[in-house]
Design a protein around this motif. Sequence first.
Motif, PDB file in Angstrom:
ATOM      1  N   GLY A 180       0.826  -1.192   0.000  1.00  0.00           N
ATOM      2  CA  GLY A 180       0.000   0.000   0.000  1.00  0.00           C
ATOM      3  C   GLY A 180       0.862   1.244   0.000  1.00  0.00           C
ATOM      4  N   THR A 181       0.204   2.406   0.018  1.00  0.00           N
ATOM      5  CA  THR A 181       0.915   3.689   0.018  1.00  0.00           C
ATOM      6  C   THR A 181       0.419   4.525   1.186  1.00  0.00           C
ATOM      7  OG1 THR A 181       1.114   3.624  -2.392  1.00  0.00           O
ATOM      8  CG2 THR A 181       1.423   5.752  -1.326  1.00  0.00           C
ATOM      9  N   PRO A 182       1.268   4.760   2.176  1.00  0.00           N
ATOM     10  CA  PRO A 182       0.807   5.527   3.338  1.00  0.00           C
ATOM     11  C   PRO A 182       0.505   6.973   2.944  1.00  0.00           C
ATOM     12  CG  PRO A 182       3.158   5.041   3.499  1.00  0.00           C
ATOM     13  CD  PRO A 182       2.650   4.282   2.345  1.00  0.00           C
ATOM     14  N   PRO A 183      -0.676   7.511   3.313  1.00  0.00           N
ATOM     15  CA  PRO A 183      -1.033   8.873   2.934  1.00  0.00           C
ATOM     16  C   PRO A 183      -0.548   9.929   3.926  1.00  0.00           C
ATOM     17  CG  PRO A 183      -2.913   7.789   3.920  1.00  0.00           C
ATOM     18  CD  PRO A 183      -1.807   6.792   3.924  1.00  0.00           C
ATOM     19  N   VAL A 184      -0.323   9.521   5.158  1.00  0.00           N
ATOM     20  CA  VAL A 184       0.090  10.466   6.201  1.00  0.00           C
ATOM     21  C   VAL A 184       1.103   9.800   7.115  1.00  0.00           C
ATOM     22  CG1 VAL A 184      -2.099  11.745   6.208  1.00  0.00           C
ATOM     23  CG2 VAL A 184      -1.824   9.734   7.679  1.00  0.00           C
ATOM     24  N   GLU A 185       1.753  10.619   7.895  1.00  0.00           N
ATOM     25  CA  GLU A 185       2.682  10.086   8.887  1.00  0.00           C
ATOM     26  C   GLU A 185       1.914   9.361   9.980  1.00  0.00           C
ATOM     27  OE1 GLU A 185       6.586  12.570   9.519  1.00  0.00           O
ATOM     28  OE2 GLU A 185       4.849  13.835   9.879  1.00  0.00           O
ATOM     29  N   GLY A 186       2.609   8.451  10.654  1.00  0.00           N
ATOM     30  CA  GLY A 186       1.984   7.756  11.775  1.00  0.00           C
ATOM     31  C   GLY A 186       2.608   6.399  12.024  1.00  0.00           C
ATOM     32  N   VAL A 187       2.205   5.799  13.114  1.00  0.00           N
ATOM     33  CA  VAL A 187       2.675   4.468  13.493  1.00  0.00           C
ATOM     34  C   VAL A 187       1.493   3.509  13.435  1.00  0.00           C
ATOM     35  CG1 VAL A 187       3.714   3.059  15.306  1.00  0.00           C
ATOM     36  CG2 VAL A 187       4.496   5.410  14.971  1.00  0.00           C
ATOM     37  N   THR A 188       1.660   2.430  12.683  1.00  0.00           N
ATOM     38  CA  THR A 188       0.603   1.437  12.499  1.00  0.00           C
ATOM     39  C   THR A 188       1.071   0.087  13.030  1.00  0.00           C
ATOM     40  OG1 THR A 188      -0.186   2.553  10.505  1.00  0.00           O
ATOM     41  CG2 THR A 188      -0.865   0.263  10.822  1.00  0.00           C
ATOM     42  N   SER A 189       0.264  -0.555  13.842  1.00  0.00           N
ATOM     43  CA  SER A 189       0.594  -1.875  14.388  1.00  0.00           C
ATOM     44  C   SER A 189      -0.308  -2.922  13.744  1.00  0.00           C
ATOM     45  CB  SER A 189       0.416  -1.892  15.907  1.00  0.00           C
ATOM     46  OG  SER A 189       1.334  -1.013  16.531  1.00  0.00           O
ATOM     47  N   ILE A 190       0.326  -3.906  13.097  1.00  0.00           N
ATOM     48  CA  ILE A 190      -0.398  -4.990  12.441  1.00  0.00           C
ATOM     49  C   ILE A 190      -0.135  -6.274  13.220  1.00  0.00           C
ATOM     50  CG2 ILE A 190      -0.800  -6.211  10.280  1.00  0.00           C
ATOM     51  CD1 ILE A 190      -1.262  -3.179  10.130  1.00  0.00           C
TER      52      ILE A 190
END
Length: 266
Positions: free
Chosen positions: A182-192
């Motif tokens: 995918g393509t991240p649109p904004v900054e941030g931290v994502t936990s999968i």
Amino acid sequence: LPSWASFDAQTGVLSGTPTVEGEAIITLRSSNVAGVDTAVLVIAVRTTPAITSALSVAAVVGDAFSYTLTASGTPSIVRSGTGLPSWLQFDSATGVLSGTPTEDGVFTIGLTATNAVGSDTKSLQVTVRSRPRITSALAIDAVVGDAFVYALTLTGTEFVTVQATSLPGWLDFDQNTRTLSGTPPVEGVTSIVFGASNLAGSDVRTVVITARARPVITNELEVFAVAGAPFSFSIFSMVSRTARSSSAVARNQRSRAGSSAQRVGE
């Protein structure tokens, strides 16, 4: 006579099919004009062994394994095992197979139970599997606006089922290739959260994706400096929103900078 036996006086034959274990005590009598003789016949009825324990079992690499060979039949029954892999031992006194598997595979063990009247032989199949273990990195970076790909890698006996939860809207997971993209649109931290499972067990891991935007300098990019005077320029970044000051000596000054300095001195 027991219920299962019959006697033919003409032939002197005692016959039948025993139905239960035990002893049958039969009095025999023979006579003629010269006299009579009697005797006691003891028939010990025994059953042949029959292996009753499961013949297909599972084991896990690295876990202690134990299997007990059980058999019906008249005691005493001698039990044995053949074709053992190096990690497996057999205790003939208890009928227990035990050990810790070291590798995947299907192992065929010969089992035998024997007593005074017969024996039974069966093949035991031991299927050894490895639990899945996720081996790919658990902390990764992404760039806002750039295509992102993450391939999940793991060990363990196939078939391994993999699931991903807590996906943001910009991220997709392909179970066939075990790939996030995918393509991240904004900054941030994502936990999968990834879960991998097979017939031997499961593994759960959390992958943390940190998406950052490239810095964008927002300063006016045409400035003046004075020859012979200290020069200071503050760099402003849209991402960090902080100012960093640095001193620099003006190089290759434009001619108008010199003109400006001359006007100041006038």
